[in-house]
Design a protein around this motif. Structure first.
Motif, mmCIF file in Angstrom:
data_model
loop_
_atom_site.group_PDB
_atom_site.id
_atom_site.type_symbol
_atom_site.label_atom_id
_atom_site.label_comp_id
_atom_site.label_asym_id
_atom_site.label_seq_id
_atom_site.Cartn_x
_atom_site.Cartn_y
_atom_site.Cartn_z
ATOM 1 N N PHE A 111 0.840 -1.241 -0.040
ATOM 2 C CA PHE A 111 -0.012 0.035 0.030
ATOM 3 C C PHE A 111 0.909 1.338 0.030
ATOM 4 O O PHE A 111 0.429 2.273 -0.485
ATOM 5 C CB PHE A 111 -0.828 0.111 1.293
ATOM 6 N N LEU A 112 2.055 1.054 0.706
ATOM 7 C CA LEU A 112 2.814 2.513 0.901
ATOM 8 C C LEU A 112 3.878 2.707 -0.470
ATOM 9 O O LEU A 112 4.163 3.750 -0.372
ATOM 10 C CB LEU A 112 3.798 2.314 2.172
ATOM 11 N N MET A 113 4.134 1.643 -1.035
ATOM 12 C CA MET A 113 5.233 1.985 -2.110
ATOM 13 C C MET A 113 4.550 2.743 -3.038
ATOM 14 O O MET A 113 5.271 3.739 -3.724
ATOM 15 C CB MET A 113 5.368 0.599 -2.903
ATOM 16 N N PRO A 114 3.293 2.722 -3.490
ATOM 17 C CA PRO A 114 3.054 3.837 -4.479
ATOM 18 C C PRO A 114 2.900 5.239 -4.072
ATOM 19 O O PRO A 114 3.019 6.117 -4.693
ATOM 20 C CB PRO A 114 1.572 3.678 -4.976
ATOM 21 N N LEU A 115 2.567 5.149 -2.502
ATOM 22 C CA LEU A 115 2.687 6.556 -2.084
ATOM 23 C C LEU A 115 4.253 6.988 -1.999
ATOM 24 O O LEU A 115 4.373 8.294 -1.792
ATOM 25 C CB LEU A 115 2.133 6.600 -0.621
ATOM 26 N N MET A 116 5.183 6.292 -1.785
ATOM 27 C CA MET A 116 6.595 6.622 -1.608
ATOM 28 C C MET A 116 7.068 7.132 -3.003
ATOM 29 O O MET A 116 8.147 7.692 -2.897
ATOM 30 C CB MET A 116 7.198 5.489 -0.959
ATOM 31 N N THR A 117 6.755 6.603 -4.090
ATOM 32 C CA THR A 117 7.076 6.767 -5.398
ATOM 33 C C THR A 117 7.489 8.391 -5.713
ATOM 34 O O THR A 117 8.682 8.473 -6.162
ATOM 35 C CB THR A 117 6.539 6.157 -6.533
ATOM 36 N N PRO A 118 6.648 9.071 -5.435
ATOM 37 C CA PRO A 118 6.979 10.495 -5.720
ATOM 38 C C PRO A 118 7.935 11.049 -4.637
ATOM 39 O O PRO A 118 8.716 11.961 -5.255
ATOM 40 C CB PRO A 118 5.486 11.244 -5.351
ATOM 41 N N VAL A 119 8.029 10.561 -3.538
ATOM 42 C CA VAL A 119 9.251 11.104 -2.519
ATOM 43 C C VAL A 119 10.467 10.437 -3.123
ATOM 44 O O VAL A 119 11.385 11.049 -2.977
ATOM 45 C CB VAL A 119 8.818 10.516 -1.136
ATOM 46 N N LEU A 120 10.518 9.055 -3.685
ATOM 47 C CA LEU A 120 11.852 8.817 -3.993
ATOM 48 C C LEU A 120 12.144 9.432 -5.293
ATOM 49 O O LEU A 120 13.417 9.676 -5.460
ATOM 50 C CB LEU A 120 11.723 7.334 -4.260
ATOM 51 N N ILE A 121 11.280 9.691 -6.240
ATOM 52 C CA ILE A 121 11.482 10.500 -7.459
ATOM 53 C C ILE A 121 12.299 11.742 -7.175
ATOM 54 O O ILE A 121 13.273 12.401 -7.469
ATOM 55 C CB ILE A 121 10.612 10.752 -8.430
#
Length: 136
Positions: A111-121
């Motif tokens: 669940f959290l991986m899609p939310l963390m994608t913008p942060v990682l980018i």
């Protein structure tokens, strides 16, 4: 907006932890640390904090587990040989609680991986601009 959602998730997790400690009679983190410290001073093998929580939750679930007589006796002998001071029901409940915790962590990460994608980018872009590109 994403930052507010992240803050809300953190506060919700903190509230769920404290409510579960209150309702299930699970010791808080400070109490657990003091228990572990006293066991170390007595010379007893130190336990991990996660094992304390899992065993406590398993103790709450154990009365609802019904094992047949043959399986219970076989597991009791194995636990006696291993030197574990657990009943077969608590040992089985520990296995179920551990499996549930791993499954819940996997679902939470999915669940959290899609939310963390913008942060990682964003971090990757910041790292790109922070590196001195004139050397290349």
């Amino acid at each position: 907006m994403t930052f507010l959602a992240l803050i809300a998730v953190i506060c919700f997790g903190f509230a769920v932890y404290n409510l579960s400690c209150a309702f299930a009679d699970i010791p808080t983190q400070r109490t657990s640390r003091m228990m572990l410290l006293s066991r170390r001073q007595q010379g007893v093998k130190p336990e991990k904090l996660l094992d304390v929580y899992i065993t406590r939750i398993a103790g709450l679930i154990a009365p609802y587990l019904k094992l047949d007589k043959l399986r219970r006796n076989k597991l009791q002998r194995a636990l006696d040989i291993a030197g574990l001071e657990l009943t077969p029901e608590v040992y089985t409940a520990r296995a179920w609680v551990t499996a549930g915790a791993v499954g819940a962590a996997a679902v939470l990460m999915a669940f959290l991986m899609p939310l963390m994608t913008p942060v990682l980018i964003g971090l990757a872009v910041a790292l790109l601009y922070s590196v001195n590109l004139t050397k290349f």
